[in-house]
Design a protein around this motif. Structure first.
Motif, PDB file in Angstrom:
ATOM      1  N   LYS A  70       0.840  -1.210   0.000  1.00  0.00           N
ATOM      2  CA  LYS A  70       0.000   0.000   0.000  1.00  0.00           C
ATOM      3  C   LYS A  70       0.873   1.258   0.000  1.00  0.00           C
ATOM      4  O   LYS A  70       0.633   2.190  -0.764  1.00  0.00           O
ATOM      5  CB  LYS A  70      -0.913  -0.014   1.222  1.00  0.00           C
ATOM      6  CG  LYS A  70      -1.758   1.223   1.372  1.00  0.00           C
ATOM      7  CD  LYS A  70      -2.580   1.179   2.643  1.00  0.00           C
ATOM      8  CE  LYS A  70      -3.339   2.466   2.852  1.00  0.00           C
ATOM      9  NZ  LYS A  70      -4.140   2.435   4.071  1.00  0.00           N
ATOM     10  N   LYS A  74       1.303   4.158  -3.189  1.00  0.00           N
ATOM     11  CA  LYS A  74       0.409   5.299  -2.970  1.00  0.00           C
ATOM     12  C   LYS A  74       1.011   6.622  -3.436  1.00  0.00           C
ATOM     13  O   LYS A  74       0.295   7.566  -3.689  1.00  0.00           O
ATOM     14  CB  LYS A  74      -0.004   5.392  -1.507  1.00  0.00           C
ATOM     15  CG  LYS A  74       0.993   6.025  -0.573  1.00  0.00           C
ATOM     16  CD  LYS A  74       0.386   6.169   0.807  1.00  0.00           C
ATOM     17  CE  LYS A  74       1.299   6.970   1.699  1.00  0.00           C
ATOM     18  NZ  LYS A  74       0.739   7.140   3.028  1.00  0.00           N
ATOM     19  N   LYS A  82       0.258  -0.540 -10.406  1.00  0.00           N
ATOM     20  CA  LYS A  82      -0.139  -1.351  -9.262  1.00  0.00           C
ATOM     21  C   LYS A  82      -0.266  -2.822  -9.681  1.00  0.00           C
ATOM     22  O   LYS A  82      -0.857  -3.120 -10.718  1.00  0.00           O
ATOM     23  CB  LYS A  82      -1.481  -0.892  -8.699  1.00  0.00           C
ATOM     24  CG  LYS A  82      -1.427   0.416  -7.977  1.00  0.00           C
ATOM     25  CD  LYS A  82      -2.799   0.766  -7.423  1.00  0.00           C
ATOM     26  CE  LYS A  82      -2.768   2.081  -6.682  1.00  0.00           C
ATOM     27  NZ  LYS A  82      -4.098   2.435  -6.166  1.00  0.00           N
ATOM     28  N   LYS A 103      -7.444  -1.972  -0.349  1.00  0.00           N
ATOM     29  CA  LYS A 103      -8.726  -1.646  -0.986  1.00  0.00           C
ATOM     30  C   LYS A 103      -8.581  -0.868  -2.292  1.00  0.00           C
ATOM     31  O   LYS A 103      -9.483  -0.867  -3.118  1.00  0.00           O
ATOM     32  CB  LYS A 103      -9.634  -0.898  -0.017  1.00  0.00           C
ATOM     33  CG  LYS A 103      -9.112   0.456   0.382  1.00  0.00           C
ATOM     34  CD  LYS A 103     -10.011   1.127   1.389  1.00  0.00           C
ATOM     35  CE  LYS A 103      -9.389   2.454   1.732  1.00  0.00           C
ATOM     36  NZ  LYS A 103      -9.563   2.854   3.072  1.00  0.00           N
ATOM     37  N   ASP A 104      -7.453  -0.197  -2.510  1.00  0.00           N
ATOM     38  CA  ASP A 104      -7.250   0.574  -3.733  1.00  0.00           C
ATOM     39  C   ASP A 104      -6.601  -0.249  -4.845  1.00  0.00           C
ATOM     40  O   ASP A 104      -6.196   0.298  -5.876  1.00  0.00           O
ATOM     41  CB  ASP A 104      -6.379   1.801  -3.437  1.00  0.00           C
ATOM     42  CG  ASP A 104      -7.078   2.761  -2.492  1.00  0.00           C
ATOM     43  OD1 ASP A 104      -8.322   2.834  -2.523  1.00  0.00           O
ATOM     44  OD2 ASP A 104      -6.382   3.440  -1.703  1.00  0.00           O
ATOM     45  N   PHE A 105      -6.497  -1.552  -4.642  1.00  0.00           N
ATOM     46  CA  PHE A 105      -5.875  -2.442  -5.614  1.00  0.00           C
ATOM     47  C   PHE A 105      -6.930  -3.378  -6.200  1.00  0.00           C
ATOM     48  O   PHE A 105      -8.006  -3.551  -5.641  1.00  0.00           O
ATOM     49  CB  PHE A 105      -4.781  -3.290  -4.941  1.00  0.00           C
ATOM     50  CG  PHE A 105      -3.566  -2.505  -4.560  1.00  0.00           C
ATOM     51  CD1 PHE A 105      -2.403  -2.591  -5.306  1.00  0.00           C
ATOM     52  CD2 PHE A 105      -3.580  -1.678  -3.445  1.00  0.00           C
ATOM     53  CE1 PHE A 105      -1.281  -1.860  -4.944  1.00  0.00           C
ATOM     54  CE2 PHE A 105      -2.464  -0.950  -3.085  1.00  0.00           C
ATOM     55  CZ  PHE A 105      -1.305  -1.040  -3.843  1.00  0.00           C
ATOM     56  N   ASP A 106      -6.589  -3.989  -7.323  1.00  0.00           N
ATOM     57  CA  ASP A 106      -7.409  -5.047  -7.899  1.00  0.00           C
ATOM     58  C   ASP A 106      -7.119  -6.300  -7.078  1.00  0.00           C
ATOM     59  O   ASP A 106      -6.067  -6.915  -7.223  1.00  0.00           O
ATOM     60  CB  ASP A 106      -7.023  -5.244  -9.373  1.00  0.00           C
ATOM     61  CG  ASP A 106      -7.762  -6.396 -10.025  1.00  0.00           C
ATOM     62  OD1 ASP A 106      -8.759  -6.891  -9.461  1.00  0.00           O
ATOM     63  OD2 ASP A 106      -7.327  -6.815 -11.122  1.00  0.00           O
TER      64      ASP A 106
END
Length: 122
Positions: A70, A74, A82, A103-106
């Protein structure tokens, strides 16, 4: 390039680099940009009782690896692509925790059965 982070399980095939410890995983992620990173959650330690050696679950997890991923990706200063994240742990609560960090990743969740009978006791 793909990274498989797991203390016990073998990678799906020879196309994966394997990291067995938090330190090895973070070092690899720091140096390389992986297309895919597959993460386990629980870490076991070898315990010998009465001459029998077996893995035994402990409180240490691979969550610090998720936190490092993360942080690495970022920063808008660095233009890293990513990686896709696969969470392959047998621990449902651990999978949810790691998916929350990432949560911001696939993120893909793959069901994985216990590696040994002791994982059923955790």
């Amino acid at each position: 390039m793909k990274l498989f982070v797991d203390d016990i399980r073998n990678a799906p095939d020879d196309s994966w680099k394997v990291a067995r410890t938090i330190t090895d995983a973070i070092s690899a992620i720091d140096i390389f940009d992986f297309e895919v990173i597959s993460l386990d959650h629980d870490i076991s330690h070898q315990v010998t009782v009465g001459g029998t050696s077996r893995p035994y679950p402990c409180e240490e997890t691979f969550t610090p690896v998720a936190m490092f991923i993360k942080e690495k990706y970022k920063s808008p200063i660095f233009h890293h692509v990513k990686p896709k994240i696969i969470i392959h742990t047998a621990n449902p609560a651990g999978a949810v925790r790691m998916a929350g960090v990432l949560k911001d990743f696939d993120v893909e969740r793959r069901e994985s059965g216990p590696v040994n009978r002791l994982e059923n006791e955790v």
